[in-house]
Design an enzyme around this catalytic site. Structure first.
Site, mmCIF file in Angstrom:
data_model
loop_
_atom_site.group_PDB
_atom_site.id
_atom_site.type_symbol
_atom_site.label_atom_id
_atom_site.label_comp_id
_atom_site.label_asym_id
_atom_site.label_seq_id
_atom_site.Cartn_x
_atom_site.Cartn_y
_atom_site.Cartn_z
ATOM 1 N N VAL A 101 0.848 -1.196 0.000
ATOM 2 C CA VAL A 101 0.000 0.000 0.000
ATOM 3 C C VAL A 101 0.882 1.242 0.000
ATOM 4 O O VAL A 101 2.082 1.180 0.257
ATOM 5 C CB VAL A 101 -0.942 0.021 1.224
ATOM 6 C CG1 VAL A 101 -1.922 -1.138 1.164
ATOM 7 C CG2 VAL A 101 -0.141 -0.026 2.528
ATOM 8 N N LEU A 233 15.422 1.372 2.610
ATOM 9 C CA LEU A 233 15.666 2.805 2.761
ATOM 10 C C LEU A 233 17.106 3.138 2.411
ATOM 11 O O LEU A 233 17.388 4.126 1.731
ATOM 12 C CB LEU A 233 15.371 3.243 4.201
ATOM 13 C CG LEU A 233 13.930 3.130 4.708
ATOM 14 C CD1 LEU A 233 13.850 3.622 6.146
ATOM 15 C CD2 LEU A 233 12.984 3.925 3.832
ATOM 16 N N VAL A 282 18.192 17.299 -14.419
ATOM 17 C CA VAL A 282 17.547 18.406 -13.725
ATOM 18 C C VAL A 282 17.109 17.995 -12.320
ATOM 19 O O VAL A 282 16.689 18.825 -11.522
ATOM 20 C CB VAL A 282 16.353 18.933 -14.560
ATOM 21 C CG1 VAL A 282 15.217 17.937 -14.597
ATOM 22 C CG2 VAL A 282 15.891 20.282 -14.053
ATOM 23 N N CYS A 288 9.890 7.088 -4.548
ATOM 24 C CA CYS A 288 10.719 6.469 -3.509
ATOM 25 C C CYS A 288 11.849 7.330 -2.973
ATOM 26 O O CYS A 288 11.985 7.484 -1.763
ATOM 27 C CB CYS A 288 11.313 5.155 -4.040
ATOM 28 S SG CYS A 288 10.084 3.870 -4.306
ATOM 29 N N ARG A 358 5.030 11.448 -9.765
ATOM 30 C CA ARG A 358 5.315 11.802 -8.379
ATOM 31 C C ARG A 358 6.721 12.407 -8.241
ATOM 32 O O ARG A 358 7.693 11.827 -8.685
ATOM 33 C CB ARG A 358 5.174 10.569 -7.471
ATOM 34 C CG ARG A 358 3.719 10.182 -7.238
ATOM 35 C CD ARG A 358 3.578 8.890 -6.477
ATOM 36 N NE ARG A 358 3.946 7.729 -7.290
ATOM 37 C CZ ARG A 358 3.824 6.466 -6.868
ATOM 38 N NH1 ARG A 358 3.372 6.214 -5.649
ATOM 39 N NH2 ARG A 358 4.149 5.466 -7.663
#
Length: 479
Positions: A101, A233, A282, A288, A358
């Site tokens: 999710v 991460l 750029v 993520c 995103r």
């Protein structure tokens, strides 16, 4: 190093890995499992009826664009791959459930702007606990803060039915949008984290056996639960760090006359460094990198490690600086003003071969151009127009849609976007931008006509011969 199966045998444990026959999940990744494991029934569940209808579309107009995904769905759908809005049935029937999710950055409350919002993870966990009547293996697929699995286990155990147990695994995705299907077919590694208990190791072996249908066993890494969560991460943070590092060098190149392509090639020839993720641009985007780095910053601060937090925060700040620097270069080059001028922005997705917008650099650039009262034409081959309008509204909440539409035009082709423009900005590295008729584009533009290549995509010398004034990120050329 002994395998999990051998370890279990040596411990004389009666636990046997579950033979997974049915999987329930909430993302398209599992479509590849269905393709590679025809003996396993995979059900992808989604509460959004329109999305499920799109997955089941007779002409395969799928709700997600990803190269290769349509072929996977064509081969497996209706055989052992199914799409449904019946989430509860999917949970009840499954031996193994992937929880995949969204975990966006919190916008308010404690940790706003840095911490991950785990509301959807908790809702999914509570739904599983409420519905499941038999034991399940729960696989944490979303990118989450370290020790999220502990919270999930607490919720599941507090709400589980009698004789119903849950084993939790961490199995983060290491996929790049645009190459996700190939990444799934031939992964560098599959990481599975579990509690180092007999039950946890047994559940880990069950999932390992699923992947072993097509992934070499030495590419399936079994680690502790917390190491697995942190590894995702850490991997994204270090990849983003490389991009910010090369982008920082691109600024020096422009100031000194060096060429960032030559510098990055020289650096990448060092076997200790390698050439990947040394392409100046750029700025990075996507779902993520920024989110995970900010999550790492928040984790470091919460662990009272301010120097570590500051180190990782700088990766994001460098990325924002690169975008600001590029938009300022456009203004400075166009004689210090773009008020009333028309700028063509080619590309809106955060990278080529995806419709995902995103954290796209294009959004920041366009917002900056609009604040300078320029007119902007936008073209992207895959992003839906409604998504572009939504992103621009989110980026400039003080402006109504009607106000934005007075300054912004969404075009159906690169040619129409560039017509009567004074400058073209390459914001996404779509291959089609290399092959368009630049001579025809030049003829239809205001003069002098400028091209700003933010993706190192075009041949600057060819464009200059046509008549363009060309600025390439990371190159110290002067007009």
């Amino acid at each position: 190093m002994e395998s999990i199966t051998e370890h279990l045998k040596h411990q004389n444990l009666a636990l046997s890995p579950v033979n997974v026959k049915k999987i329930c999940c909430s993302g398209p990744t599992c479509a590849v499992i269905a393709l590679k494991c025809p003996h396993i029934q995979v059900t992808i569940v989604d509460l959004n009826q329109a999305r499920v209808d799109a997955w089941n579309d007779a002409d395969f107009h799928l709700p997600i664009y990803e190269p290769g995904l349509e072929d996977v769905v064509r081969h497996a759908r209706g055989r052992n791959l199914f799409f449904s809005t019946d989430v509860d049935k999917g949970i009840q029937d499954a031996d193994l459930i992937f929880v995949s999710v969204n975990t966006p950055t919190k916008k308010s409350g404690v940790g706003a702007g840095f911490a991950a919002d785990l509301n959807y993870v908790e809702l999914a966990t509570r739904r599983i606990a409420a519905v499941a009547s038999t034991s399940k293996i729960i696989v944490e697929k979303s990118t989450v803060p370290c020790r999220t699995a502990e919270s999930m286990r607490t919720i599941l155990e507090a709400n589980s039915k009698p004789a119903c147990r849950f084993d939790i695994l961490s199995n983060p995705e290491f996929l790049a949008e645009g190459t996700a299907i190939n990444d799934l077919f031939a992964p560098d590694r599959v990481l599975i984290g579990s509690l180092q208990t007999p039950e946890g190791l047994s559940a880990c072996e069950s999932l390992s056996q699923v992947y072993a249908n097509w992934v070499p066993k030495d590419c399936i890494l079994n680690v502790g639960l917390w190491s697995s969560e942190l590894s995702k991460l850490a991997a994204n943070a270090m990849l983003a760090q490389r991009i910010s590092s090369i982008n920082a060098l691109s600024a020096i190149c422009e100031a000194t006359g060096a060429n960032i392509d030559e510098v990055s090639y020289a650096i990448g020839c060092d076997s200790r460094i390698g050439p990947k993720f040394l392409k100046a641009s750029v700025g990075f985007g996507g779902s993520c990198f920024q989110k995970d780095i900010l999550n790492l910053v928040y984790l470091s601060e919460s662990l009272h490690l301010p120097e570590v937090a500051a180190y990782w925060r700088q990766v994001v700040e460098m990325n924002e600086y690169q975008k600001r620097r590029f938009s300022k270069t456009v203004v400075d080059t166009l004689f210090n003003t773009i008020t009333g001028k028309r700028i063509a922005v080619l590309g809106f997705a955060f990278k080529a071969d995806t419709g995902d917008t995103r954290e796209s650099a294009a959004i920041t650039l366009i917002r900056d151009f609009l604040s300078e009262r320029a007119f902007v034409n936008i073209y992207d081959p895959k992003v839906e127009h409604a998504q572009i309008w939504q992103d621009l509204q989110d980026a400039s909440p003080q402006q109504s849609l009607q106000q934005l539409q007075k300054q912004v035009t969404i075009c159906s082709s690169a040619m129409s976007a560039c017509k009567n423009a004074e400058a073209v900005v390459i914001a996404t590295e779509w291959k089609e931008f290399k092959n368009i008729n630049w001579e025809l584009i030049y003829a239809g533009m205001e003069k002098p006509a400028f091209v700003f290549d933010g993706r190192l995509l075009l041949d600057a010398e060819i464009l200059r011969k046509i008549g363009f004034k060309v600025v390439v990120i990371g190159r110290g050329e002067r007009l």
